[in-house]
Design an enzyme around this catalytic site. Structure first.
Site, PDB file in Angstrom:
ATOM      1  N   ASN A 136      -1.499 -26.830-129.526  1.00 61.38           N
ATOM      2  CA  ASN A 136      -2.442 -26.559-127.717  1.00 61.38           C
ATOM      3  C   ASN A 136      -3.522 -27.590-127.866  1.00 61.38           C
ATOM      4  OD1 ASN A 136      -4.472 -25.672-125.816  1.00 61.38           O
ATOM      5  ND2 ASN A 136      -5.364 -24.333-127.017  1.00 61.38           N
TER       6      ASN A 136
ATOM      7  N   HIS B 105      -7.159 -33.895-132.863  1.00 62.65           N
ATOM      8  CA  HIS B 105      -6.176 -33.442-132.906  1.00 62.65           C
ATOM      9  C   HIS B 105      -5.165 -35.463-132.406  1.00 62.65           C
ATOM     10  CE1 HIS B 105      -5.713 -28.881-131.546  1.00 62.65           C
ATOM     11  NE2 HIS B 105      -5.449 -28.944-133.453  1.00 62.65           N
TER      12      HIS B 105
ATOM     13  N   ASP C 234     -12.760 -28.559-139.460  1.00 61.84           N
ATOM     14  CA  ASP C 234     -13.279 -27.034-140.004  1.00 61.84           C
ATOM     15  C   ASP C 234     -13.063 -27.728-141.908  1.00 61.84           C
ATOM     16  OD1 ASP C 234     -11.590 -25.008-138.442  1.00 61.84           O
ATOM     17  OD2 ASP C 234     -10.635 -26.947-137.878  1.00 61.84           O
TER      18      ASP C 234
ATOM     19  N   SER D 106     -12.062 -28.236-129.960  1.00 59.42           N
ATOM     20  CA  SER D 106     -11.708 -27.172-130.387  1.00 59.42           C
ATOM     21  C   SER D 106     -10.755 -26.801-129.747  1.00 59.42           C
ATOM     22  CB  SER D 106     -12.359 -26.088-130.767  1.00 59.42           C
ATOM     23  OG  SER D 106     -11.449 -24.641-131.013  1.00 59.42           O
TER      24      SER D 106
HETATM   25  O1  PAF Z   1      -6.148 -26.521-138.545  1.00 57.12           O
HETATM   26  C1  PAF Z   1      -4.980 -25.503-138.038  1.00 57.12           C
HETATM   27  O2  PAF Z   1      -5.325 -26.173-137.533  1.00 57.12           O
HETATM   28  C2  PAF Z   1      -4.036 -24.645-139.240  1.00 57.12           C
HETATM   29  O3  PAF Z   1      -5.670 -23.500-139.923  1.00 57.12           O
HETATM   30  C3  PAF Z   1      -3.342 -25.728-139.695  1.00 57.12           C
HETATM   31  C4  PAF Z   1      -3.949 -26.713-140.925  1.00 57.12           C
HETATM   32  C5  PAF Z   1      -2.101 -26.122-138.926  1.00 57.12           C
HETATM   33  C6  PAF Z   1      -2.709 -24.720-140.394  1.00 57.12           C
HETATM   34  O4  PAF Z   1      -1.632 -23.267-140.274  1.00 57.12           O
END
Ligand code: PAF
Length: 282
Positions: A32, A37, A152, A187
């Site tokens: 997603n 990202h 995070d 997010s």
């Molecule tokens: O941050 C995330 O998307 C998740 O916690 C991760 C690091 C991919 C682990 O599943």
């Protein structure tokens, strides 16, 4: 971009690339994907020869009442986005590939202490699921470095501690938070914010910035500052999970001698739990 559903073919290609002296960067995700990202992939790309991304919605890190089943699975759009920013290999395993002996039998990786604080207090099994899957993914990909988003903040701190404690040869690289125009941190869970709430959802970021200014201006009464911040968020109609001025390294509530601070917050909207943070040096 090459797609891998299984561990071994991915490992073979990565070992070949490493034998040729190539630097491998890794961006683990749950899919997603949004611009945040993609910025992590771009960062990895600027530092490495080969970038591997993974998409795996890890059931081990979701509590019983959390959103594992409704977490959006958007593989086609995700893989197009990854390709557009030059991702080289995409690892998209199913649950059996990652947990062949079942989740109950899975060996766990636990980082004690730090995982009981902040998000760990309201999501008790979350970080154990994260460190377990991230250590598996590190063993599968064996990257030189892995990039994680600073939104995070606690996750990065926990993963850094795991890597240090277990002598894992992986450099952890933080990627900046990417924000919407009004300051809301991007997010995957922002899709749960209702239309009515959306104009107010920036309040967490506004309050975090306000707290940072107060500390910069010399206030050190951290507990009362946190209370004032909480009142702002509640006045905007949201329920607070936590709002805390912390020492950036330990994530324990800052004392007046701490110089590197991170102010972390989590709040509940009707259907989402949003987190954000800001850092400062005093
Ligand atoms: O941050 C995330 O998307 C998740 O916690 C991760 C690091 C991919 C682990 O599943």
């Amino acid at each position: 971009m090459q797609l891998f559903r299984h561990i071994q073919p991915l490992r073979n290609l990565i070992s070949e690339a490493k034998a040729e002296g190539k630097r491998i960067g890794f961006v683990p995700t749950m899919g997603n994907l949004h611009k945040g990202h993609l910025a992590l992939v771009e960062l990895a790309k600027s530092r490495c020869d080969i970038v591997v991304a993974s998409i795996f919605v890890n059931p081990l890190q979701f509590g019983l009442n959390e959103d594992w089943d409704k977490y959006p699975r958007t593989f086609d759009a995700d893989s197009q986005k990854l390709e557009s920013v030059g991702c080289d290999y995409l690892f998209f395993p199913d649950e059996r590939e990652i947990y062949p002996n079942g989740m109950a039998e899975q060996t766990r990786v636990v980082v004690p202490g730090m995982t009981d604080l902040l998000c760990g207090a309201s999501r008790p099994i979350h970080f154990e699921g994260v460190t377990t899957v991230v250590s598996k993914l590190f063993n599968i990909v064996q990257p030189h470095e892995a990039v994680f988003g600073l939104k995070d903040f606690q996750q990065i701190a926990v993963i850094r501690r795991m890597v240090e404690d277990l002598c894992m040869p992986v450099e952890i690289v933080p990627g900046d938070i990417v924000r919407e125009d009004d300051g809301l941190a991007m997010s995957s869970r922002n899709i749960y914010i209702t239309e009515a709430e959306r104009p107010r959802a920036k309040q967490l970021q506004l309050t975090l910035r306000w707290l940072r200014e107060q500390v910069k201006d010399g206030r050190r009464d951290y507990l009362s500052l946190e209370k004032e911040g909480q009142a702002q968020i509640e006045a905007a109609g949201f329920r607070i999970d936590y709002l805390q001025i912390c020492c950036s390294d330990t994530l324990i509530r800052a004392g007046i001698d701490d110089k590197q601070l991170t102010i972390l917050g989590a709040m509940y909207t009707e259907a989402a739990r949003l987190i954000d943070n800001v850092s400062l040096t005093i």
